[in-house]
Scaffold this active site. Structure first.
Site, short mmCIF file in Angstrom:
data_model
loop_
_atom_site.label_atom_id
_atom_site.label_comp_id
_atom_site.label_asym_id
_atom_site.label_seq_id
_atom_site.Cartn_x
_atom_site.Cartn_y
_atom_site.Cartn_z
CG HIS A 109 -1.93 -1.06 1.26
ND1 HIS A 109 -2.88 -1.22 0.28
CD2 HIS A 109 -2.14 -2.07 2.15
CE1 HIS A 109 -3.64 -2.27 0.57
NE2 HIS A 109 -3.20 -2.82 1.69
CG ASP A 112 -2.72 -8.51 0.64
OD1 ASP A 112 -2.03 -8.93 1.58
OD2 ASP A 112 -3.77 -7.84 0.81
CG HIS A 168 -6.58 -5.61 1.76
ND1 HIS A 168 -6.02 -6.54 2.62
CD2 HIS A 168 -7.76 -5.23 2.31
CE1 HIS A 168 -6.84 -6.71 3.66
NE2 HIS A 168 -7.90 -5.94 3.50
CG ASP A 189 -4.89 -10.47 3.15
OD1 ASP A 189 -4.52 -10.96 2.06
OD2 ASP A 189 -4.69 -9.28 3.47
#
Ligand code: FKS
Ligand code: ZN
Length: 345
Positions: A160, A196, A198, A285
């Site tokens: 991120h 991931d 996200h 995740d």
């Protein structure tokens, strides 16, 4: 597979985060990396080695000097303001406010460089983030040296983090730093596959105008999930980078058959792109019991996922990102890596 790990990550040990309108217990905690390391040792996946150190130049290929200085000096400034404990920003240059001004006050600086309120900064955050980047660089070096794969057990995560922004528990973009390093070492083109849960908004933003780094991401649809403001299917790169970004936003409840379909499509594109190395932003995740996510992959599916990744047959650097079901995290992570190795053997 050689594994790179540094215990420095334990210096970043936040207790709380701001999430879902509350101050809640932090989920990006030291036990995450420790449990993965324990599973690596238990299974004998490969030798574990410490990171080498690298000149700051390696970080400057991705991040701005003022941002690095901010991260480095943060704790001293925070303490000088009489603050202690974990730091969170609370004001941002939203629409109508100036982004070209970097305030002198630490609260203004925090807001200038942060894009969310969920990424606590602590006394040891810089040391941990720096070691994490060195872990990624060392893993990249192993593959540049001729190994077919390596695993950088990075913590804190990185995908991120932008050129001069932190958020989503990320401070330095480990995968992006590894990519630039590999280009410097003679690679012509690199693909970053971000799996991931996200979207890797930082990595995408860093490379969106570039044609030598192909960024491909499978993630929860940002219309419903963090980071919300990037990761839509119509983002395909800009300028010289047009066609070198590919996003696969997937709905809540995505299970392995659905995930595999998207992955297979992504891998076909990666195959055609013909980069010389693959960097995998490896988040776990997507697991069915992850406490903050809504995909449905099982522990067994991660073995299949690893095997799929080897289908493109590229030298591969794995970089650890998210995954919060700490109890199963070691098994899930090592399943991807052994699934990949088994296929290669
Ligand atoms: C949950 C609120 C969401 C932020 C989630 C950040 C995810 C971080 C990550 C990384 F790999 F970077 F660690 N909070 N309801 O998993 O993408
Ligand atoms: Zn994640």
């Amino acid at each position: 597979m050689r594994i790179v790990y540094s215990p420095e990550h334990t210096k970043h040990d936040p207790k709380k985060e701001i999430s879902d309108g509350q101050l809640t217990d932090a989920v990006e905690v030291p036990s995450r990396a420790k449990t993965v390391l324990a599973r690596i040792e238990e299974t004998g996946l490969g030798p574990v080695e410490p990171p080498k150190t690298f000149p700051q130049d390696a970080l400057l290929r991705v991040h701005s000097v003022d941002y690095l200085n901010f991260l480095k000096e943060f704790w001293t400034e925070w303490r000088a303001e009489g603050r202690d404990g974990e730091a969170f920003p609370f004001v941002w240059p939203g629409r109508g406010l100036r982004r070209d001004k970097v305030p002198a006050h630490i609260d203004g600086r925090l807001g200038h460089y942060a894009f969310d309120a969920g990424s606590p900064m602590t006394e040891g955050t810089w040391d941990a983030a720096l070691a994490s980047a060195h872990v990624a660089l060392t893993a990249a070096d192993i593959v540049c040296g001729g190994d077919t794969s390596a695993f950088g057990l990075c913590r804190p995560p990185g995908h991120h983090a932008g050129r001069d922004t932190f958020g989503g528990y990320c401070f330095l973009n480990n995968a992006a730093i590894a990519a630039e390093h590999m280009l410097d070492k003679g690679c012509h083109a690199v693909t970053i596959l971000d799996i991931d849960y996200h979207h890797g908004n930082g990595t995408q933003a860093i490379f969106e105008e570039r044609s030598d780094v192909f960024f491909v991401s499978l993630h929860a649809d940002p219309v419903m999930e963090y980071p919300f403001f990037l990761g839509y299917a119509d983002e395909t790169g800009r300028g010289a980078g047009e066609g070198f970004t590919a996003n696969y936003p997937l709905p809540f409840g995505t299970d392995w058959p659905k995930y595999r379909e998207a992955l297979s499509h992504a891998l076909d594109r990666i195959d055609k792109a013909g980069s010389d190395v693959l960097i995998v932003s490896l988040g776990l995740d997507t697991f069915e019991h992850d406490p903050i996510s809504r995909f449905k992959l099982t522990s067994g599916d991660f073995l299949s996922l690893g095997a799929e990744l080897d289908r493109v047959g590229m030298p591969t650097v794995f970089i650890f990102e998210g995954g919060y079901a700490v109890e199963e995290l070691g098994v899930n992570c090592v399943n991807v890596l052994t699934g990949f190795e088994r296929e290669a053997a």
